[in-house]
Write an enzyme that holds these catalytic residues in place. Structure first.
Site, mmCIF file in Angstrom:
data_model
loop_
_atom_site.group_PDB
_atom_site.id
_atom_site.type_symbol
_atom_site.label_atom_id
_atom_site.label_comp_id
_atom_site.label_asym_id
_atom_site.label_seq_id
_atom_site.Cartn_x
_atom_site.Cartn_y
_atom_site.Cartn_z
ATOM 1 N N GLY A 29 0.813 -1.210 0.000
ATOM 2 C CA GLY A 29 0.000 0.000 0.000
ATOM 3 C C GLY A 29 0.843 1.255 0.000
ATOM 4 N N TYR A 84 -1.999 8.208 6.796
ATOM 5 C CA TYR A 84 -2.087 9.433 6.007
ATOM 6 C C TYR A 84 -1.547 10.634 6.788
ATOM 7 C CZ TYR A 84 -5.202 6.658 3.033
ATOM 8 O OH TYR A 84 -5.735 5.687 2.228
#
Length: 224
Positions: A159, A193
């Site tokens: 990812g 994030y």
């Protein structure tokens, strides 16, 4: 002595075929390839007295994984990942598009999106789909629609590799913003994030008008 055999309890030290382990050592360390991830294998060890034993061990193997721009032929595997993401997001019946839709809209004369895939040994384990938007404040920006990693391969850096590819794509084009949505219960993704420098905007709400709502609105408003 066992080379690169981690977490094996109850096995005494012994002298093995050093040539075999040197080759294994070189393979495992292979230049610390930046696009690699870990897996588990079984190895067969030959002991000095020529007695062979098969030992199942957890070995850190650098399995080469590359992130590249998708081609039309990747879309069947990409669609399977999209369906897997819908299940993860608790919307298993929400996916209505087909492989033909992805091929037409992404690889026609005026493609609507760009897709990146994470691939190893011809199998796709992850994908990121992006498209351009226009902001009246910032100009041309990028929207990250989906970033997906196959459930069995999560936690191996795939990812993050896709995330880096998307950010590099935006940076190379001089874009001033990348935007995407994240579910409020996906706390692991939110932490990632934020660590990367992205801002999660808690004061903004995502608004959708779905197909049924759109039809009802048009019918009620008399717009033709």
């Amino acid at each position: 002595m066992i080379y690169f055999c981690h977490g094996v309890e109850g096995i005494p030290e012994f002298v093995a075929n050093i040539g075999i382990f040197k080759k294994l050592n070189r393979y495992l360390r292979r230049e610390n390839h930046p696009d690699s991830y870990r897996d588990e294998i079984e190895i067969e060890i030959e002991i000095e007295d020529e007695v062979e034993v098969e030992v199942e061990v957890e070995v850190e193997v650098e399995k080469i994984m590359k992130v590249r721009e998708a081609v039309k032929e990747d879309m069947p595997q990409v669609l399977e990942l999209i369906k897997e993401l819908a299940i993860f997001e608790k919307e298993p019946d929400a996916v209505e598009i087909s492989v033909a839709d992805l091929e037409r809209e992404g690889f026609g004369e005026n493609p609507l999106f760009t897709c990146f895939v994470a691939e190893s040994e011809s199998e796709i384990f992850g994908a990121a789909l992006v498209y351009f938007r226009f902001s009246t404040w910032k100009g041309r920006t990028l929207h990250l629609e989906d970033l997906i990693v196959q459930e069995s391969e999560r936690g191996k850096g795939i990812g993050e590799a896709l995330y880096k590819k998307v950010m590099q794509f935006a940076f190379d084009r001089g874009l001033k913003r990348v935007a995407w949505d994240v579910l409020d219960w996906n706390t692991g993704a939110i932490r990632f994030y934020e660590r990367s420098g992205a801002k999660v905007l808690s004061t903004w709400r995502v608004v959708h008008m779905d197909e049924k709502g759109l039809r009802n609105y048009i019918e009620k408003s008399g717009v033709k």
